[in-house]
Design a protein around this motif. Structure first.
Motif, short mmCIF file in Angstrom:
data_model
loop_
_atom_site.label_atom_id
_atom_site.label_comp_id
_atom_site.label_asym_id
_atom_site.label_seq_id
_atom_site.Cartn_x
_atom_site.Cartn_y
_atom_site.Cartn_z
N ALA A 74 -0.68 21.36 3.07
CA ALA A 74 -2.05 21.07 2.62
C ALA A 74 -2.03 19.93 1.61
O ALA A 74 -2.90 19.06 1.62
N HIS A 75 -1.03 19.95 0.74
CA HIS A 75 -0.94 18.89 -0.27
C HIS A 75 -0.65 17.54 0.37
O HIS A 75 -1.22 16.52 -0.01
N LEU A 76 0.20 17.51 1.41
CA LEU A 76 0.47 16.26 2.12
C LEU A 76 -0.80 15.74 2.78
O LEU A 76 -1.09 14.56 2.71
N ARG A 77 -1.57 16.64 3.41
CA ARG A 77 -2.83 16.21 4.03
C ARG A 77 -3.79 15.68 2.97
O ARG A 77 -4.46 14.68 3.18
N TRP A 78 -3.84 16.32 1.81
CA TRP A 78 -4.71 15.85 0.72
C TRP A 78 -4.27 14.47 0.26
O TRP A 78 -5.08 13.58 0.08
N TRP A 79 -2.96 14.27 0.08
CA TRP A 79 -2.47 13.00 -0.37
C TRP A 79 -2.75 11.91 0.65
O TRP A 79 -3.11 10.79 0.32
N GLN A 132 6.44 15.04 14.26
CA GLN A 132 5.57 14.34 15.22
C GLN A 132 4.15 14.94 15.19
O GLN A 132 3.17 14.20 15.28
N ARG A 133 4.05 16.25 15.06
CA ARG A 133 2.72 16.89 14.96
C ARG A 133 2.01 16.44 13.69
O ARG A 133 0.81 16.18 13.71
N ARG A 134 2.75 16.34 12.58
CA ARG A 134 2.13 15.91 11.33
C ARG A 134 1.69 14.44 11.40
O ARG A 134 0.66 14.07 10.87
N LEU A 135 2.48 13.60 12.08
CA LEU A 135 2.08 12.20 12.26
C LEU A 135 0.78 12.12 13.06
O LEU A 135 -0.12 11.34 12.74
N ALA A 136 0.68 12.93 14.12
CA ALA A 136 -0.55 12.95 14.92
C ALA A 136 -1.73 13.42 14.08
O ALA A 136 -2.83 12.85 14.16
N ALA A 137 -1.50 14.42 13.24
CA ALA A 137 -2.58 14.92 12.38
C ALA A 137 -3.02 13.86 11.37
O ALA A 137 -4.23 13.69 11.13
N ILE A 138 -2.08 13.13 10.80
CA ILE A 138 -2.42 12.08 9.84
C ILE A 138 -3.19 10.97 10.55
O ILE A 138 -4.17 10.44 10.03
N SER A 139 -2.77 10.61 11.77
CA SER A 139 -3.47 9.57 12.54
C SER A 139 -4.90 9.99 12.81
O SER A 139 -5.84 9.21 12.63
N ASP A 140 -5.09 11.24 13.26
CA ASP A 140 -6.43 11.75 13.54
C ASP A 140 -7.28 11.79 12.27
O ASP A 140 -8.46 11.45 12.28
N GLN A 141 -6.67 12.22 11.18
CA GLN A 141 -7.40 12.30 9.91
C GLN A 141 -7.83 10.90 9.45
O GLN A 141 -8.94 10.71 8.98
N PHE A 142 -6.97 9.93 9.61
CA PHE A 142 -7.31 8.57 9.21
C PHE A 142 -8.47 8.04 10.05
O PHE A 142 -9.41 7.45 9.52
N ARG A 143 -8.43 8.27 11.36
CA ARG A 143 -9.53 7.84 12.24
C ARG A 143 -10.83 8.53 11.82
O ARG A 143 -11.89 7.90 11.80
#
Length: 185
Positions: free
Chosen positions: A30-35, A84-95
Protein backbone atom coordinates in the motif's frame (compact mmCIF):
# COMPACT_ATOMS: atom_id res chain seq x y z
CA UNK A 1 8.70 26.99 -8.42
CA UNK A 2 11.30 25.67 -10.86
CA UNK A 3 10.45 22.15 -12.02
CA UNK A 4 13.48 20.55 -10.39
CA UNK A 5 12.74 22.12 -7.00
CA UNK A 6 9.06 21.16 -7.06
CA UNK A 7 9.92 17.61 -8.10
CA UNK A 8 12.51 17.39 -5.31
CA UNK A 9 9.89 18.48 -2.78
CA UNK A 10 7.47 15.80 -4.00
CA UNK A 11 10.11 13.07 -3.94
CA UNK A 12 11.43 14.21 -0.58
CA UNK A 13 7.96 13.90 0.93
CA UNK A 14 7.73 10.31 -0.32
CA UNK A 15 11.19 9.42 1.00
CA UNK A 16 10.54 10.87 4.44
CA UNK A 17 7.27 8.97 4.71
CA UNK A 18 8.99 5.91 3.29
CA UNK A 19 11.47 5.92 6.18
CA UNK A 20 8.98 4.40 8.58
CA UNK A 21 9.11 0.68 9.24
CA UNK A 22 6.03 -1.09 7.91
CA UNK A 23 5.80 -4.64 9.15
CA UNK A 24 3.09 -6.31 7.06
CA UNK A 25 3.43 -7.09 3.37
CA UNK A 26 0.08 -5.38 2.70
CA UNK A 27 1.26 -2.18 4.41
CA UNK A 28 4.46 -2.18 2.35
CA UNK A 29 2.54 -2.68 -0.92
CA UNK A 30 0.00 0.00 0.00
CA UNK A 31 2.85 2.36 0.82
CA UNK A 32 4.53 1.66 -2.55
CA UNK A 33 1.24 2.41 -4.34
CA UNK A 34 0.90 5.63 -2.31
CA UNK A 35 4.45 6.68 -3.16
CA UNK A 36 3.89 5.91 -6.86
CA UNK A 37 0.81 8.15 -6.76
CA UNK A 38 2.88 10.99 -5.24
CA UNK A 39 5.54 10.53 -7.94
CA UNK A 40 2.93 10.39 -10.70
CA UNK A 41 1.24 13.53 -9.37
CA UNK A 42 4.55 15.36 -9.55
CA UNK A 43 5.03 14.26 -13.14
CA UNK A 44 1.47 15.26 -14.05
CA UNK A 45 2.09 18.75 -12.75
CA UNK A 46 4.81 19.28 -15.33
CA UNK A 47 3.49 17.56 -18.45
CA UNK A 48 2.74 19.93 -21.31
CA UNK A 49 -0.62 21.65 -21.31
CA UNK A 50 -3.12 21.41 -24.12
CA UNK A 51 -3.60 23.85 -26.93
CA UNK A 52 -6.90 25.61 -27.46
CA UNK A 53 -7.93 23.24 -30.28
CA UNK A 54 -10.40 20.37 -29.83
CA UNK A 55 -11.43 19.33 -26.35
CA UNK A 56 -8.38 21.04 -24.86
CA UNK A 57 -6.73 17.79 -23.81
CA UNK A 58 -3.32 16.49 -24.84
CA UNK A 59 -3.38 12.93 -26.13
CA UNK A 60 -0.83 10.72 -24.39
CA UNK A 61 0.38 7.25 -25.30
CA UNK A 62 1.28 6.05 -21.80
CA UNK A 63 3.24 2.84 -22.25
CA UNK A 64 3.66 0.24 -19.51
CA UNK A 65 6.46 0.76 -17.02
CA UNK A 66 9.40 -1.57 -17.61
CA UNK A 67 11.62 -3.29 -15.07
CA UNK A 68 15.35 -3.04 -15.60
CA UNK A 69 16.64 -5.47 -12.96
CA UNK A 70 20.37 -5.03 -12.37
CA UNK A 71 20.26 -6.65 -8.94
CA UNK A 72 22.10 -9.84 -8.05
CA UNK A 73 18.76 -11.37 -7.08
CA UNK A 74 17.38 -10.67 -10.56
CA UNK A 75 20.47 -12.21 -12.15
CA UNK A 76 20.12 -15.38 -10.07
CA UNK A 77 16.33 -15.83 -10.02
CA UNK A 78 15.16 -14.28 -13.28
CA UNK A 79 11.79 -12.64 -13.81
CA UNK A 80 9.56 -12.33 -10.76
CA UNK A 81 5.80 -12.61 -11.38
CA UNK A 82 4.92 -10.48 -8.35
CA UNK A 83 7.16 -7.66 -9.58
CA UNK A 84 5.55 -7.85 -13.02
CA UNK A 85 2.08 -7.57 -11.44
CA UNK A 86 3.19 -4.52 -9.46
CA UNK A 87 4.63 -2.90 -12.61
CA UNK A 88 1.28 -3.44 -14.36
CA UNK A 89 -0.54 -1.93 -11.37
CA UNK A 90 1.74 1.12 -11.35
CA UNK A 91 1.24 1.56 -15.12
CA UNK A 92 -2.55 1.38 -14.73
CA UNK A 93 -2.48 3.75 -11.77
CA UNK A 94 -0.41 6.27 -13.71
CA UNK A 95 -2.83 6.14 -16.66
CA UNK A 96 -5.74 6.62 -14.27
CA UNK A 97 -4.08 9.70 -12.76
CA UNK A 98 -3.60 11.11 -16.26
CA UNK A 99 -7.31 10.62 -16.99
CA UNK A 100 -8.39 12.05 -13.62
CA UNK A 101 -6.30 15.16 -14.18
CA UNK A 102 -8.80 16.16 -16.92
CA UNK A 103 -5.86 17.66 -18.84
CA UNK A 104 -4.94 14.55 -20.82
CA UNK A 105 -6.60 11.97 -23.03
CA UNK A 106 -4.92 8.56 -22.67
CA UNK A 107 -4.71 6.81 -26.03
CA UNK A 108 -5.44 3.08 -26.15
CA UNK A 109 -2.08 1.43 -26.86
CA UNK A 110 -3.51 -2.07 -27.47
CA UNK A 111 -3.75 -1.62 -31.29
CA UNK A 112 0.06 -1.40 -31.27
CA UNK A 113 0.59 -4.45 -29.05
CA UNK A 114 2.50 -6.35 -31.76
CA UNK A 115 4.83 -3.40 -32.39
CA UNK A 116 5.34 -2.96 -28.65
CA UNK A 117 6.09 -6.67 -28.18
CA UNK A 118 8.56 -6.58 -31.08
CA UNK A 119 10.43 -3.69 -29.44
CA UNK A 120 10.85 -5.56 -26.17
CA UNK A 121 12.18 -2.76 -23.98
CA UNK A 122 11.71 0.91 -24.84
CA UNK A 123 14.76 1.91 -22.82
CA UNK A 124 17.08 0.70 -25.56
CA UNK A 125 15.13 1.29 -28.76
CA UNK A 126 16.30 4.81 -29.66
CA UNK A 127 12.95 6.60 -29.28
CA UNK A 128 10.86 3.98 -31.08
CA UNK A 129 8.08 4.85 -28.60
CA UNK A 130 7.68 8.15 -30.49
CA UNK A 131 6.95 6.39 -33.77
CA UNK A 132 4.42 4.08 -32.10
CA UNK A 133 2.77 7.00 -30.27
CA UNK A 134 2.52 8.97 -33.51
CA UNK A 135 0.97 5.93 -35.23
CA UNK A 136 -1.63 5.78 -32.46
CA UNK A 137 -2.49 9.45 -33.00
CA UNK A 138 -0.96 10.63 -29.71
CA UNK A 139 0.70 14.00 -29.30
CA UNK A 140 2.93 12.82 -26.46
CA UNK A 141 4.70 9.56 -25.62
CA UNK A 142 5.32 8.57 -21.99
CA UNK A 143 7.60 5.68 -21.03
CA UNK A 144 8.75 4.64 -17.58
CA UNK A 145 11.53 2.44 -16.27
CA UNK A 146 11.90 1.08 -12.76
CA UNK A 147 15.52 0.06 -12.28
CA UNK A 148 15.95 -2.40 -9.46
CA UNK A 149 19.51 -1.96 -8.27
CA UNK A 150 18.94 -4.14 -5.20
CA UNK A 151 16.17 -4.96 -2.74
CA UNK A 152 17.04 -1.67 -1.06
CA UNK A 153 17.45 0.64 -4.05
CA UNK A 154 15.00 1.43 -6.84
CA UNK A 155 15.35 4.14 -9.45
CA UNK A 156 12.18 5.30 -11.25
CA UNK A 157 12.54 7.23 -14.51
CA UNK A 158 9.77 8.75 -16.61
CA UNK A 159 10.41 10.07 -20.12
CA UNK A 160 7.92 12.35 -21.89
CA UNK A 161 8.52 13.04 -25.58
CA UNK A 162 6.66 14.95 -28.25
CA UNK A 163 5.36 12.38 -30.74
CA UNK A 164 5.74 14.64 -33.77
CA UNK A 165 9.41 15.55 -33.32
CA UNK A 166 10.70 13.09 -30.73
CA UNK A 167 11.89 16.03 -28.62
CA UNK A 168 12.28 15.27 -24.92
CA UNK A 169 9.68 17.39 -23.13
CA UNK A 170 10.28 16.13 -19.63
CA UNK A 171 12.47 13.66 -17.79
CA UNK A 172 12.03 12.87 -14.14
CA UNK A 173 13.88 10.47 -11.91
CA UNK A 174 13.51 9.42 -8.31
CA UNK A 175 15.61 7.09 -6.18
CA UNK A 176 13.96 5.09 -3.46
CA UNK A 177 16.29 3.80 -0.80
CA UNK A 178 14.56 1.93 1.94
CA UNK A 179 14.82 -1.30 3.85
CA UNK A 180 11.23 -2.45 3.58
CA UNK A 181 8.46 0.00 2.90
CA UNK A 182 8.99 0.96 -0.72
CA UNK A 183 10.90 -1.82 -2.39
CA UNK A 184 9.35 -3.53 -5.38
CA UNK A 185 9.06 -6.97 -3.80
Amino acid sequence: LPIAKAFYLCVNQGVVLGGQTLRSKEDRHAHLRWWAAIFASCVLAFLPTASEAGDGKISVAAFDFELFDTSLEGELRGENEAEQRRLAAISDQFRQLLVESARYHVVDISPASREIAAVGMFRGCNRCDVKIARGLGAEVSMTGVVQKVSNLILNINIYVREARSGEMLQFMSADIRDRKSTRLN
